[in-house]
Design an enzyme around this catalytic site. Structure first.
Site, PDB file in Angstrom:
ATOM      1  CG  ASP A  14      64.834  -6.691  -4.845  1.00 11.70           C
ATOM      2  OD1 ASP A  14      65.986  -6.627  -4.219  1.00 11.70           O
ATOM      3  OD2 ASP A  14      63.765  -6.965  -4.580  1.00 11.70           O
ATOM      4  CE  LYS A 114      64.478  -6.337  -1.238  1.00 10.96           C
ATOM      5  NZ  LYS A 114      63.576  -7.378  -1.655  1.00 10.96           N
ATOM      6  CB  CYS A 163      60.648  -5.315  -3.856  1.00  8.21           C
ATOM      7  SG  CYS A 163      60.324  -6.861  -3.563  1.00  8.21           S
TER       8      CYS A 163
END
Length: 213
Positions: A14, A114, A163
């Protein structure tokens, strides 16, 4: 620096503008890791590179805007699990959801989006969070890695305490040898660093600091 063995993959989690200063959900100094990660990918040290990309619909259940009377960073129960409510972020197709422009993503063998299910949050690269049926749906990444002979993964990116941590924990639980590149991650808040270290140590995950990636 020498190349890593062919059975070792790098997972960049990310690395998106919304998680950097000025973004919708900025991590502490999140932009500081862009240049070193760009250099790491350019070095060719990893023969397999995966990038994840948070990619939410505008009505995502993790957004505080979808829960009247609640504010960002409050916790609610969602599908029987504690859910932190976030500011609207990484909405599919938005500038904040793009991968960091300063990185040459041609080095990535897979870009995994995602968080596209409006009802299920998705921190980890390997499994989404708990869904309505109480299960955590697989993203398919573990199988993709195994099909390529990967047994070891190195993780970096954003955010260190969410994450990246969940990705590391899930990879370890799935049987991969995991190395956490601490200096190539940044947290939502530095307050999360001590619990993150404890969680990594509990999971038997190796933490690497400094320039020895």
């Amino acid at each position: 620096m020498s190349r890593h063995p062919a059975d070792t993959a790098l997972i960049v989690v990310d690395l998106q503008p919304d998680f950097m200063p000025g973004g919708a959900l900025p991590c502490h100094q999140g932009d500081a890791i862009v240049a070193p990660i760009a250099a790491l990918l350019a070095s060719g040290r990893y023969q397999t590179v995966v990038a994840t990309q948070d990619w939410h619909p505008a009505n995502h259940a993790s957004f505080a805007s979808q829960h009247p009377g609640h504010a960002a960073f409050e916790q609610i129960m969602l599908h029987g699990q504690a859910q932190t409510l976030w500011p609207d972020h990484c909405v599919a197709g938005s500038a904040g959801a793009a991968l960091a422009e300063a990185v040459n993503w041609d080095a990535a063998d897979l870009i995994l989006r995602k968080g596209s299910n409006a009802q299920v949050d998705s921190y980890s690269a390997l499994f989404e969070n708990h869904g309505p049926d109480g299960q955590r749906p697989a993203t398919g990444l573990a199988g993709w890695l195994r099909e390529r002979g990967i047994s070891s993964v190195h993780v970096c990116g954003l955010a260190r305490d969410y994450c990246v941590l969940w990705s590391a924990q899930d990879a370890a639980a799935a049987g991969f040898k995991v190395t956490f590149l601490w200096d190539l991650t940044r947290p939502v808040s530095p307050d999360g660093d001590a619990p993150t270290r404890t969680a990594l140590e509990t999971a038997g995950i190796r933490i690497v600091e400094g320039e020895c990636q």
